[in-house]
Design an enzyme around this catalytic site. Structure first.
Site, PDB file in Angstrom:
ATOM      1  N   SER A 157      43.034  37.116  30.332  1.00 30.22           N
ATOM      2  CA  SER A 157      44.023  37.425  31.091  1.00 30.22           C
ATOM      3  C   SER A 157      45.234  37.755  30.530  1.00 30.22           C
ATOM      4  CB  SER A 157      44.115  36.362  32.143  1.00 30.22           C
ATOM      5  OG  SER A 157      44.604  36.835  33.293  1.00 30.22           O
TER       6      SER A 157
ATOM      7  N   ASP B 189      37.694  43.959  38.387  1.00 33.47           N
ATOM      8  CA  ASP B 189      38.474  42.745  38.345  1.00 33.47           C
ATOM      9  C   ASP B 189      39.580  42.836  39.024  1.00 33.47           C
ATOM     10  OD1 ASP B 189      40.197  40.743  37.150  1.00 33.47           O
ATOM     11  OD2 ASP B 189      39.271  40.893  35.264  1.00 33.47           O
TER      12      ASP B 189
ATOM     13  N   HIS C 290      36.840  38.287  37.692  1.00 34.61           N
ATOM     14  CA  HIS C 290      37.956  38.401  36.453  1.00 34.61           C
ATOM     15  C   HIS C 290      37.431  37.879  35.250  1.00 34.61           C
ATOM     16  CE1 HIS C 290      41.881  38.125  34.950  1.00 34.61           C
ATOM     17  NE2 HIS C 290      41.871  36.832  34.923  1.00 34.61           N
TER      18      HIS C 290
END
Length: 518
Positions: free
Chosen positions: A235, A459, A487
């Site tokens: 991320s 995602d 995710h």
């Protein structure tokens, strides 16, 4: 309107375990504090790497680490870093580091970052080692977690106490949504928060930036004795890793960036793309819910989404009272919804929460929102909220273009109608004590070797198009596509992704660019 990433994805984007570990988290077992340290044990690292280091940085790069046991199989240390990398004599900060030594013969260190910005990498490795990395990496690498500057056990951003944070994150505005009074009320809250951060953070706020964190990461690499950085970032951690490769291409070893952020996308577009991503994930959840036969909604996906919108609007008008006396309005309910969208494994909790909310009980939705916000038992187990704001307010340039804002607002309203009413609000960074120093632009990392970028097709927090873009920007970017929900892509049960990532990190085998893993 917000012109930077909204705090709605602060916690869940920050912790790659997300609600996939919800069965544990919802039973009250969130990330633990670092266990009490015991007697020092010898370091297994090589001598610090000081080759080519400027004289004024040598005291930092040549420091010797003292490791202390901090849990079975783990040891911890502190690394001293300059507060201001441009002026190393201006003060110091401390970086908290945890290590799990290779269970076999170590081929080196593997630094990890769970994202955020604001997630604790120390807590992730201590509490969820086998979720952060696969068994083969645990066997062959010294797995390293660290709290970036401003975060967790490192020199940390400090703002509100627990009661003040409750009011800031969960408080229900007195003014009607969308009115000038509502905007002013929210901006006043943001100002009070920013003022508290400035008052309680001992002068570190202007130095809480991704560029400084990347420089800290090179320092950690060097004092561990590694000539190059091997890295697995999730991320926001992809932005941190790409920034590192841009700054230190010759030191970039085997880098894997999973769930990429596109460094060239301005804040306004970031918010819009993520809103559409969450709406898409919410529709996927709703279809699954309807197909299960145990859904509190009926009809088509469109009809169910409309009914969910009605539930949110009802909570906005008349907040639901929880057993602990807290009131849940639409914003906190949306926080709980978004928290559950980070992993398909969490959808059953979302169904339970929505079913209860339809009956007037917000208990499970509060559990989801609390997990997202790092709240447990009336306290906050980390400072992810504070650190998230500090990084984003320094990293993202101010955008003051009313026409662009209006266009983005229309885009969100058209593409994410369920989420849109709860996605707007004044930009909290308007009242941050320091102007941003970051820029937005493509990262090529010229001179670095191959860098793997992993993207998941649906995602919600870091949409797939960002992974495609980052892989294209990097001089030697290699894209791996995981087809699915949720995710990030590595260590999520897809053998194709896992095998490619691990072959690269362990044996330097570069997969074919564009590898698609169904």
């Amino acid at each position: 309107m917000n012109n930077r990433p909204t705090s709605r994805f602060r916690r869940a984007a920050a912790i790659i375990a997300g609600l996939a570990a919800a069965s544990v988290a919802l039973s009250g077992c969130l990330y633990a504090m670092i266990p009490e340290q015991t007697e020092p044990k010898p370091s297994a690292t090589n001598a610090p790497d000081t080759e080519g280091v400027a004289e004024d940085l040598l005291p930092y790069y040549s420091q010797t680490l003292t490791w202390t046991e901090c849990g079975t199989g783990f040891d911890c240390t502190d690394v001293t870093a300059p507060l201001d990398w441009e002026n190393p004599g201006a003060g110091e900060i401390t970086l908290s580091v945890v290590r799990h030594q290779a269970e076999g013969t170590a081929i080196g260190s593997l630094l990890t970052n769970p994202g955020g910005p604001g997630a604790s990498g120390v807590d992730l490795i201590l509490d969820s080692l086998d979720y952060a990395v696969g068994a083969d990496l645990i066997e062959n690498y010294d797995v390293i977690g660290f709290d970036p500057r401003g975060v967790g056990s490192s020199t940390a951003v400090t703002c509100f106490d627990a009661a003040e944070m409750d009011d800031y994150l969960y408080g229900i505005p007195a003014a009607a949504r969308g009115t000038a009074e509502w905007e002013a009320e929210l901006l006043d809250r943001h100002k009070a928060f920013a003022d508290a951060c400035e008052a309680n953070s001992d002068g570190i706020l202007p130095f809480i930036t991704t560029i400084n964190a990347a420089r800290d990461m090179d320092l950690i690499r060097a004092v561990l004795g590694d000539k190059q950085l091997n890295y697995l970032g999730y991320s926001y951690g992809t932005f941190l890793g790409a920034t590192y490769a841009q700054l230190y291409p010759e030191k970039a070893g085997r880098l894997v960036l999973d769930g990429a952020i596109d460094p060239a996308v301005p804040g306004l577009e970031v918010g819009a793309t993520q809103a559409l991503g969450f709406e898409s994930a919410l529709r996927a959840y709703m279809q699954d819910c309807l197909d299960s036969g145990e859904c509190p909604f009926t009809g088509t996906v469109d009809q169910a989404m409309a009914d969910l919108g009605a539930l949110l609007a009802s909570a906005d008008r008349a907040p639901l009272k929880n057993g602990d006396g807290r009131l849940m309005g639409a914003d906190s309910m949306m926080t709980g919804i978004i928290a559950a969208l980070y992993s398909q494994d969490s959808w059953s909790f979302l169904t339970q929460g929505l079913e209860e909310a339809l009956q007037g009980d917000p208990a499970t939705m509060f559990l989801l929102a609390d997990f997202y916000n790092g709240r447990e038992g009336g306290t906050y187990v980390d400072n992810s909220s504070e650190a998230f704001r500090a990084y984003n307010c320094m990293d993202y340039p101010v955008e003051d273009d009313p026409e662009a804002e209006a266009a983005i607002r229309a885009k969100i309203a058209a593409g994410a109608p369920t989420i849109a009413p709860y996605w707007e609000g004044p930009d909290s960074c308007e009242v941050w004590p320091y102007p941003p120093t970051g820029t937005r632009g493509e990262i090529a990392a010229e001179g670095a070797g191959p860098i793997l970028v992993v993207g998941t097709t649906n995602d919600p927090a870091t949409p797939y198009e960002w992974s495609e873009s980052l892989a294209n920007q990097l001089e030697q970017g290699v894209l791996i596509t995981r087809v699915g929900e949720g995710h990030t892509g590595y260590n999520k049960g897809n053998a194709c992704v896992d095998d490619a990532v691990e072959a690269f990190l362990l044996d330097d085998v570069v997969p074919e660019d564009g590898l698609r893993c169904e």
